[in-house]
Enzyme design. Structure first.
Site, PDB file in Angstrom:
ATOM      1  N   GLU B 133       0.856  -1.193   0.000  1.00  0.00           N
ATOM      2  CA  GLU B 133       0.000   0.000   0.000  1.00  0.00           C
ATOM      3  C   GLU B 133       0.888   1.237   0.000  1.00  0.00           C
ATOM      4  OE1 GLU B 133      -2.425  -0.393   3.466  1.00  0.00           O
ATOM      5  OE2 GLU B 133      -3.376  -2.233   2.723  1.00  0.00           O
ATOM      6  N   GLU B 247       8.506 -16.680  -3.413  1.00  0.00           N
ATOM      7  CA  GLU B 247       8.592 -15.463  -4.225  1.00  0.00           C
ATOM      8  C   GLU B 247      10.052 -15.025  -4.357  1.00  0.00           C
ATOM      9  OE1 GLU B 247       5.830 -12.443  -3.079  1.00  0.00           O
ATOM     10  OE2 GLU B 247       7.016 -10.812  -3.929  1.00  0.00           O
TER      11      GLU B 247
HETATM   12  C1  LIG Z   1       7.506  -2.865 -10.424  1.00  0.00           C
HETATM   13  C2  LIG Z   1       7.011  -3.270  -9.079  1.00  0.00           C
HETATM   14  C3  LIG Z   1       6.181  -4.365  -8.938  1.00  0.00           C
HETATM   15  C4  LIG Z   1       5.663  -4.719  -7.699  1.00  0.00           C
HETATM   16  N1  LIG Z   1       4.765  -5.757  -7.617  1.00  0.00           N
HETATM   17  C5  LIG Z   1       4.106  -5.958  -6.442  1.00  0.00           C
HETATM   18  C6  LIG Z   1       3.024  -6.888  -6.364  1.00  0.00           C
HETATM   19  O1  LIG Z   1       2.676  -7.549  -7.356  1.00  0.00           O
HETATM   20  N2  LIG Z   1       2.357  -7.026  -5.190  1.00  0.00           N
HETATM   21  C7  LIG Z   1       2.715  -6.321  -4.072  1.00  0.00           C
HETATM   22  O2  LIG Z   1       2.077  -6.480  -3.048  1.00  0.00           O
HETATM   23  N3  LIG Z   1       3.747  -5.434  -4.099  1.00  0.00           N
HETATM   24  C8  LIG Z   1       4.446  -5.228  -5.263  1.00  0.00           C
HETATM   25  N4  LIG Z   1       5.478  -4.312  -5.315  1.00  0.00           N
HETATM   26  C9  LIG Z   1       5.834  -3.562  -4.110  1.00  0.00           C
HETATM   27  C10 LIG Z   1       7.184  -3.923  -3.509  1.00  0.00           C
HETATM   28  O3  LIG Z   1       7.125  -5.145  -2.869  1.00  0.00           O
HETATM   29  C11 LIG Z   1       7.583  -2.757  -2.586  1.00  0.00           C
HETATM   30  O4  LIG Z   1       7.929  -1.672  -3.408  1.00  0.00           O
HETATM   31  C12 LIG Z   1       8.742  -3.093  -1.675  1.00  0.00           C
HETATM   32  O5  LIG Z   1       8.349  -4.024  -0.725  1.00  0.00           O
HETATM   33  C13 LIG Z   1       9.286  -1.847  -0.957  1.00  0.00           C
HETATM   34  O6  LIG Z   1       8.281  -1.071  -0.349  1.00  0.00           O
HETATM   35  P1  LIG Z   1       8.192   0.516  -0.617  1.00  0.00           P
HETATM   36  O7  LIG Z   1       8.291   0.721  -2.055  1.00  0.00           O
HETATM   37  O8  LIG Z   1       7.021   1.029   0.085  1.00  0.00           O
HETATM   38  O9  LIG Z   1       9.524   1.088   0.050  1.00  0.00           O
HETATM   39  P2  LIG Z   1       9.693   1.508   1.600  1.00  0.00           P
HETATM   40  O10 LIG Z   1       9.273   0.388   2.458  1.00  0.00           O
HETATM   41  O11 LIG Z   1       9.108   2.835   1.810  1.00  0.00           O
HETATM   42  O12 LIG Z   1      11.282   1.625   1.659  1.00  0.00           O
HETATM   43  C14 LIG Z   1      12.024   2.769   1.307  1.00  0.00           C
HETATM   44  C15 LIG Z   1      13.465   2.508   1.721  1.00  0.00           C
HETATM   45  O13 LIG Z   1      13.544   2.333   3.152  1.00  0.00           O
HETATM   46  C16 LIG Z   1      14.184   1.107   3.476  1.00  0.00           C
HETATM   47  N5  LIG Z   1      13.642   0.530   4.713  1.00  0.00           N
HETATM   48  C17 LIG Z   1      12.344   0.327   5.027  1.00  0.00           C
HETATM   49  N6  LIG Z   1      12.266  -0.258   6.215  1.00  0.00           N
HETATM   50  C18 LIG Z   1      13.523  -0.439   6.671  1.00  0.00           C
HETATM   51  C19 LIG Z   1      14.112  -1.018   7.847  1.00  0.00           C
HETATM   52  N7  LIG Z   1      13.353  -1.545   8.822  1.00  0.00           N
HETATM   53  N8  LIG Z   1      15.453  -1.052   7.955  1.00  0.00           N
HETATM   54  C20 LIG Z   1      16.232  -0.543   6.976  1.00  0.00           C
HETATM   55  N9  LIG Z   1      15.741   0.007   5.847  1.00  0.00           N
HETATM   56  C21 LIG Z   1      14.414   0.054   5.692  1.00  0.00           C
HETATM   57  C22 LIG Z   1      13.907   0.221   2.253  1.00  0.00           C
HETATM   58  O14 LIG Z   1      14.831  -0.828   2.163  1.00  0.00           O
HETATM   59  C23 LIG Z   1      14.040   1.218   1.126  1.00  0.00           C
HETATM   60  O15 LIG Z   1      15.378   1.413   0.817  1.00  0.00           O
HETATM   61  C24 LIG Z   1       6.030  -3.978  -6.552  1.00  0.00           C
HETATM   62  C25 LIG Z   1       6.882  -2.890  -6.677  1.00  0.00           C
HETATM   63  C26 LIG Z   1       7.354  -2.510  -7.918  1.00  0.00           C
HETATM   64  C27 LIG Z   1       8.208  -1.300  -8.027  1.00  0.00           C
END
Ligand SMILES: Cc1cc2nc3c(=O)[nH]c(=O)nc-3n(C[C@H](O)[C@H](O)[C@H](O)COP(=O)(O)OP(=O)(O)OC[C@H]3O[C@@H](n4cnc5c(N)ncnc54)[C@H](O)[C@@H]3O)c2cc1C
Lengths: 370, 385
Positions: B133, B247
């Protein structure tokens, strides 16, 4: 060499940053993705009218302001910060130094005032490969017919090659490497725009088929001044890179403060905090190299080392930071509407232009006799 | 010497080697010719049934549901072979069968499996998984989409982002909050994409994975009958974490395949491209770089296969091996793709060049399916930190 930044330069840098942020936000670069030219003539002319930027390194007698590459480099930095879509590198980075360094008064008289006024877009048709200006970089030959010359051959990946009004072409003659001026468009000159990874700077392949051209500078021996002019271009490009690198660092640290996951800002996790700190170290180290090179632009003794040093550091730093920034942004950084990828693309393309970091390290090694 | 039953030559056995041949043949014959078209116009839908008929959508799934045998190792091999062509094509297939469908296979009722899993494994339907989300990415337990119990079922409300296959899926596995905040209040639902109350955004344009459809999916009072709950109410988080293992194996395999393809292109180029009168591969700067690439790809492959095999055997260190493999092969994919562009020089920078495609597709591997940092966090935890 004095490394302090004068108040005057600091004010100039501030003005530049404000100007570019106002006139050339990244949204402008996006708007121009689909335009055939990749930039707008009016914007280019405005830059000349309002800032005099294209004329900064043009001598006063040719309509410029006679400042130097240091000030021009500051323009490149500000432009790099917002990925300004302008023919800066081609016209001011490559063609202007080539004309100035050629020592050819009539050619200077003919072109430089129009460059300074923002009326003329110019480029240098040198094949842009991973190895910079290497021996035999030109595949164009010139044949003499009385006072006129005709050019044949190909130059690849030429920056703004499809839109420049003036194409300066290094070509081989019986007397050796020489520089020529071609007024474009010309029916004997075929320019094929290329679709490259970097959407904010255009490149084209140019094919010359007995294209009429005028000699610029002496017949033969052009390596000497071209090499010098490429080093100046490298200094300017390094400045642009440092502008971009600084900006992506800013994007990362800003986002790290406002993005919450697990109930805290992601910047509170060392994984992110240290990433930002690593980026800062890279940016500041590269900035020192870039600023040193700017100052060294006026000193032919120091320039060769300073230019290669700056390009090697700035290429690595920009690419590192642009990649880290995508990581810090997470999934949103992979989407088209986010600017992270535009910087990432620019970082990659800039690292490959005018010699890669490894090429410049090799060049440094050569300069110290290895 | 005591024979160690787990010891091996670190090579694939004949069965998996033969399976690789099958995948490779299929990919060369039916997927590779579609690449350019798919990169421009999206995933070719005719491929689904061909994949289904070849048994490539049912690996490791229960045979009674139409599964075709095989294990995580085989799935990793499939991922590898697909990603050699295009990350976007690969992820489309892998999400449906190996990231979304496993929720149905492992936790779904017999009715759900019959109704939704079977067609997915045959290539007659496509699945998506919607967990992420806008405010909850890495932090899955922070998701706020709600599933409110009403007469006969649940009403789903909320917004999911970055959902792969959203625009092509028939069925979406949706995570929603049914209970208390945190990891203990999440439930998985099996939702038909045509259900009233679901709205899709336009496809999100991306840096890479151009052949893959990614969208936002919004739910507004979307009614889901009680029998479409997948697994137990409020145990969705655990289910998601379990499914993450497979996955991540798929993504890890994709990294290996992408890197191998970029390396193969670079090797041929280094051999054929001449500068200064000799093939560029004869310069140490290039030859040694290729040596580094080969080493990295091999290491990533071994880690991926080991992780897959450990997962297949419920090895106590499986989760650790999976995190390491995912982390490492995503990094290798990025490094090797970058090196390949460098070896190609200006030609590698052209948008249509195959190495440019791999370069664009590599970046997401360090973010999707749990970022590098999240894998490192898992590792630090398994190390008692
Ligand atoms: C092309 C694409 C396809 C996708 N397909 C799917 C899908 O089919 N279904 C689905 O559900 N999701 C999907 N995703 C989502 C994907 O799983 C998330 O983008 C990913 O989990 C990261 O979450 P975020 O983008 O919110 O980044 P954030 O969680 O906001 O992270 C931002 C940064 O902070 C870091 N960070 C966060 N928490 C911590 C911590 N505790 N310690 C250290 N660093 C941290 C992260 O590593 C990252 O560098 C997709 C994403 C993309 C771009």
């Amino acid at each position: 060499m004095d490394f302090t930044i004068s108040d005057e330069h600091a004010r100039f840098a501030d003005n530049l940053r404000r100007y570019f942020a106002d006139r050339h936000p990244v949204s402008e670069a996006r708007r121009l993705f689909d335009s055939p030219e990749g930039y707008e003539r009016t914007a280019w002319r405005n830059l000349a009218d309002e800032l005099g930027a294209p004329g900064l390194a043009v001598p006063e007698r040719h309509g410029g302001s006679g400042f130097g590459y240091e000030e021009l480099a500051m323009v490149f930095e500000a432009a790099g910060e917002c990925l300004a879509s302008l023919p800066l590198l081609s016209t001011c980075g490559l063609a202007t130094p080539a004309l100035v360094e050629s020592g050819d008064e009539p050619a200077q008289q003919k072109y430089l005032p129009r460059i300074a006024a923002g009326e003329l877009v110019a480029t240098l048709a040198l094949t842009q490969g991973a190895s910079g200006l290497d021996e035999g970089a030109t595949e164009v030959t010139a044949e003499r017919h009385g006072e006129r010359y005709e050019l044949s051959g190909e130059a690849r990946f030429v920056i703004d090659g499809a839109t420049a009004d003036l194409v300066l072409v290094p070509a081989m003659t019986d007397a050796g490497l020489s520089l020529f001026a071609v007024d474009a468009p010309d029916e004997t000159l075929t320019a094929t725009p290329l679709v490259t990874l970097d959407l904010t700077r255009r490149q084209a392949d140019l094919i010359f088929d007995r294209t009429p051209a005028a000699l610029v500078g002496p017949a033969g021996g052009a390596e000497k001044f071209l090499l010098h002019c490429l080093r100046l271009a490298v200094v300017l490009l390094a400045s642009e890179q440092i502008g971009g690198a600084g900006r992506v660092l800013e994007m990362s640290s800003e986002y790290a403060k406002v993005r919450y996951q697990f109930g805290r800002p992601i910047g509170s996790f060392q994984a992110i905090k240290h990433k930002c700190a690593d980026m800062l170290v890279q940016v500041e180290t590269a900035r020192s190299a870039a600023y040193y090179a700017r100052k060294a632009a006026a000193d032919p003794e120091e320039l060769p080392v300073a230019a290669s040093l700056a390009k090697a550091y700035c290429s690595d730093a920009y690419f590192f930071c642009a990649a880290q920034n995508i990581q810090v942004q997470g999934g949103i950084g992979f989407t088209w509407d986010h600017d992270a990828h535009l910087y990432f693309r620019r970082a990659k393309s800039a690292s490959m232009l005018l010699g890669t970091a490894s090429y410049h390290r090799l060049s440094l090694a050569r300069q110290v006799g290895m | 010497m005591v024979e160690n039953p787990e010891a091996g030559l670190f090579e694939l056995d004949d069965e998996h080697e033969a399976f690789r041949e099958t995948c490779h043949g299929f990919v060369e014959r039916l997927v590779m010719p579609e690449r350019d078209n798919a990169e421009r116009n999206g995933f070719p839908s005719a491929l689904w049934r061909q994949l289904g008929a070849a048994g490539l959508l049912g690996i490791g799934h229960p045979e009674e549901d139409g599964g075709t045998g095989g294990d995580y190792l085989a799935m990793a091999i499939l991922a590898e072979e697909l990603a050699k062509v295009s990350g976007g094509i690969a992820v489309t297939i892998l999400v449906s069968s190996y990231m979304a469908a496993p929720h149905l296979a492992r936790f779904g009722s017999p009715t759900l499996r019959e109704q939704y899993l079977r067609p997915v494994l045959r290539g007659e339907a496509v699945a998506a998984i919607a967990v992420t989300e806008p405010s909850a990415g890495s932090d899955v337990a922070g998701l706020v989409t709600t599933g409110t119990e009403v007469d006969g079922g649940y009403l789903i409300n909320g917004r999911k982002i970055f959902i792969t296959n959203a625009g092509v899926a028939d069925v979406v596995l949706v995570a929603a909050r049914t209970g208390q905040p945190g990891s203990a209040g999440i439930t998985m639902f099996c939702v038909e994409s045509s259900a009233p109350g679901i709205e899709l955004s336009l496809p999100l344009a991306k840096l890479g994975w151009h052949a893959s459809d990614t969208r936002e999916v919004s739910f507004q009072d979307c009614f889901v009958p009680s029998d479409r709950v997948v697994g137990a109410v409020d145990s969705g988080f655990r289910q998601i974490m379990m499914a993450f293992q497979g996955e991540r194996i798929a993504l890890s395999g994709m990294g290996v395949g992408l890197a191998q393809a970029a390396l193969d292109e670079a090797r041929v180029w280094a051999r054929d491209r001449r500068a200064f009168g000799v093939p560029i591969g004869s310069f140490q700067a290039i030859g040694h770089r290729l040596g580094e690439m080969e080493t990295a790809v091999t290491a990533a492959r071994l880690m991926t296969y080991q992780a897959a095999s450990r997962l297949d055997r419920d090895h106590p260190d499986a989760a650790k091996a999976v995190a390491m493999a995912k982390l490492y092969s995503a990094r290798v994919a990025n490094e090797v793709a970058d090196s390949a562009v460098q070896v190609f020089g200006g030609y590698g920078f052209m948008a249509d060049s195959p190495v440019a495609l791999h370069y664009r597709d590599a970046r997401i591997l360090r973010i999707g399916g749990g970022t590098d940092e999240i894998q490192l966090q898992i590792l630090a935890k398994t190390m008692g930190l």
